[in-house]
Design an enzyme around this catalytic site. Structure first.
Site, PDB file in Angstrom:
ATOM      1  N   GLU A 323      57.108  41.466  45.300  1.00 54.62           N
ATOM      2  CA  GLU A 323      56.739  42.987  44.627  1.00 54.62           C
ATOM      3  C   GLU A 323      57.934  43.808  44.216  1.00 54.62           C
ATOM      4  O   GLU A 323      58.883  43.878  45.146  1.00 54.62           O
ATOM      5  CB  GLU A 323      55.626  43.708  45.574  1.00 54.62           C
ATOM      6  CG  GLU A 323      54.606  42.817  46.311  1.00 54.62           C
ATOM      7  CD  GLU A 323      53.742  43.716  47.032  1.00 54.62           C
ATOM      8  OE1 GLU A 323      52.388  43.846  46.764  1.00 54.62           O
ATOM      9  OE2 GLU A 323      54.372  44.250  48.096  1.00 54.62           O
ATOM     10  N   CYS A 324      57.825  44.236  43.178  1.00 57.34           N
ATOM     11  CA  CYS A 324      58.925  45.240  42.493  1.00 57.34           C
ATOM     12  C   CYS A 324      60.320  44.598  42.971  1.00 57.34           C
ATOM     13  O   CYS A 324      60.811  43.751  42.510  1.00 57.34           O
ATOM     14  CB  CYS A 324      58.444  46.521  43.059  1.00 57.34           C
ATOM     15  SG  CYS A 324      59.327  47.514  42.325  1.00 57.34           S
ATOM     16  N   GLY A 325      61.089  45.162  44.017  1.00 56.22           N
ATOM     17  CA  GLY A 325      62.463  44.790  44.264  1.00 56.22           C
ATOM     18  C   GLY A 325      62.571  43.307  44.802  1.00 56.22           C
ATOM     19  O   GLY A 325      63.294  42.880  44.653  1.00 56.22           O
ATOM     20  N   SER A 414      55.331  41.063  40.413  1.00 61.56           N
ATOM     21  CA  SER A 414      54.756  41.948  39.750  1.00 61.56           C
ATOM     22  C   SER A 414      55.430  43.302  40.132  1.00 61.56           C
ATOM     23  O   SER A 414      56.052  43.262  41.216  1.00 61.56           O
ATOM     24  CB  SER A 414      53.282  42.337  39.891  1.00 61.56           C
ATOM     25  OG  SER A 414      53.096  43.563  38.894  1.00 61.56           O
TER      26      SER A 414
END
Length: 443
Positions: A323-325, A414
């Site tokens: 997720e993200c990072g 994502s």
């Protein structure tokens, strides 16, 4: 079984806008009562990982999200009911301004009958303070307002003047002086993480002292009844599954409710720190949550085994959620704002570019192949990848943020920070290796 009701003193801390001092005031109240031996439970409205870390240190217990979009009414009620059973005081910090967003802080406070107090930055105000405070109180008459807090006042006389302008039914609860020494450090995305602030407890004690000195006599917290309807236990869909979770200053954006849900479904959680170059634990699935890999790119790139171990994990057909990072850490390359490149794990094709301005922000609803989930997005980077989107999120408020969900073999990635309780079965299907949307890894 008929529902029971638990009553607990509670207060909803809001403000006219962001930056008014909600977090510091909430933390000050929490620490003031916790150090007296009271059991304090604090909640944060809406998606946020940074403020809850500060608040958790203040009260000594994990801070959970209350969000009518991500979790829904029944989930929020369950969290509040559990707190009411256990605590002597419940505090809820709002998000943005009292009426901002949909659902707003006001919507949440109204849903559970929580008395509201607004923190107003009075540093550049005189009589207008009372006009703003009464306007907030009267804008939605069905809300219960307990009073108002003046923050960053210039003097005792300034605070007295502010209180004199308020009506009797909206008392000035406290007036805290301006003190730049009590401010917390910030970076992009918000406050610096609690685990990165070695003097945080000293700061919290100073905040509590300031609150105790500023609190005016006569204020009392109002007990709030919370209806408690026992929720059925979650099925043990992850019984015996070992899930490795990265957790440190680079991967710290983790909702406590997500961990609770995984454990409740039977998963065994094994945490490790990529920053300390700890090896990937033997596991059936991996979760790389968001955080700040861009601040630690060189250290992550120097990890002697992580990229190879994650590659072997994926080659064995095991799932990874990034997720993200966590997604940025798996790319081929991550570029700093000035263009300085950093080699990343190379397990997801593409590169990301950090920028000095916000790239995306908003609540997100996204359809996984296993079912719909909810969450949010907040980042300062842009992504360039050849992977097609498996799904694209939507923003419930009609905002432009609409994040893609990518699948690369067993890797699902994502920018969305998913709130697992929004669909436990879909999360369990993915982490158990029964994902319906898995695609073969391209050659």
């Amino acid at each position: 079984m008929s529902p029971s009701t638990h009553a607990c003193p509670a207060l909803f801390i809001s403000a006219p806008s962001s930056g008014s001092g909600k977090t510091s005031i909430t933390a000050a109240i929490a620490r003031s009562h916790a150090r007296r031996g009271e059991r304090v439970r604090v909640f944060k409205t809406g998606p946020d990982f940074l403020d809850p870390g500060i608040l958790a240190r203040a009260c000594g217990t994990p801070v959970y999200q209350l969000d009518l979009f991500m979790g829904g009414f029944e989930h929020c009620r369950s969290l509040l009911a559990q707190a009411a059973r256990e605590a002597d005081l419940i505090l809820v910090e709002g998000v943005m301004g009292l009426f901002d967003g949909d659902p707003s802080s006001a919507d949440l406070a109204a849903a559970f009958g929580l008395p509201v107090v607004c923190v107003i930055d009075a540093s550049a105000m005189a009589q207008t303070f009372a006009a703003l405070a009464t306007g907030l109180a009267n804008f939605r008459p069905t809300l219960r307002h307990a009073g108002v807090i003046a923050n960053r006042i210039g003097s005792v006389a300034h605070g007295r003047m502010l209180g004199e302008g308020l009506p009797d039914e909206l008392p000035l609860i406290a007036a805290l002086p301006r003190n730049p020494a009590l401010s917390l450090p910030e970076r992009h995305l918000g406050l610096v993480q609690a685990l990165e602030q070695p003097d945080l407890d000293v700061q919290l004690e100073a905040w509590a002292d300031a609150w105790d000195a500023a609190l005016r006599p006569g204020f009392a917290f109002t007990p709030v009844p919370i209806v408690d309807i026992a929720e059925p236990p979650l099925p043990a869909l992850l019984a015996g599954r070992r899930i490795a979770i990265a957790r440190d200053a680079a991967f710290g954006f983790i909702y406590p409710a997500n961990l609770d849900l995984l454990r409740a479904m039977g998963a065994q959680l094994h945490f490790f720190s990529p920053l300390r170059h700890e090896p990937l634990p033997t596991s059936d699935a991996v979760w790389l949550p968001g955080g700040y890999p861009e601040l630690h790119a060189a250290t992550l790139a120097a990890h002697p085994t992580l990229a190879a171990d994650l590659g072997a994990h994926l080659a064995a057909g095991k799932p990874v959620l990034a997720e993200c990072g966590g997604m940025l850490a798996l790319l081929d390359q991550l570029n700093e704002v000035d263009g300085t490149p950093h080699r990343m794990a190379g397990l997801m094709p593409g590169r990301a570019q950090l920028q000095s301005r916000l790239a995306a922000l908003g609540l997100q609803a996204i359809d996984w192949p296993e079912g719909p989930l909810r969450g949010h997005s907040f980042h300062f980077s842009t992504l360039d990848t050849p992977l097609p989107a498996l799904a694209t999120a939507t923003n419930p408020n009609g905002g432009r943020t609409a994040e893609a969900l990518y699948q690369h073999g067993g890797l699902r990635a994502s920018y969305v920070h998913h709130y697992f309780p929004s669909n436990p079965e879909a999360v369990a299907a993915f982490f158990s290796g029964r994902a319906t949307g898995q695609l073969p890894t391209p050659e």
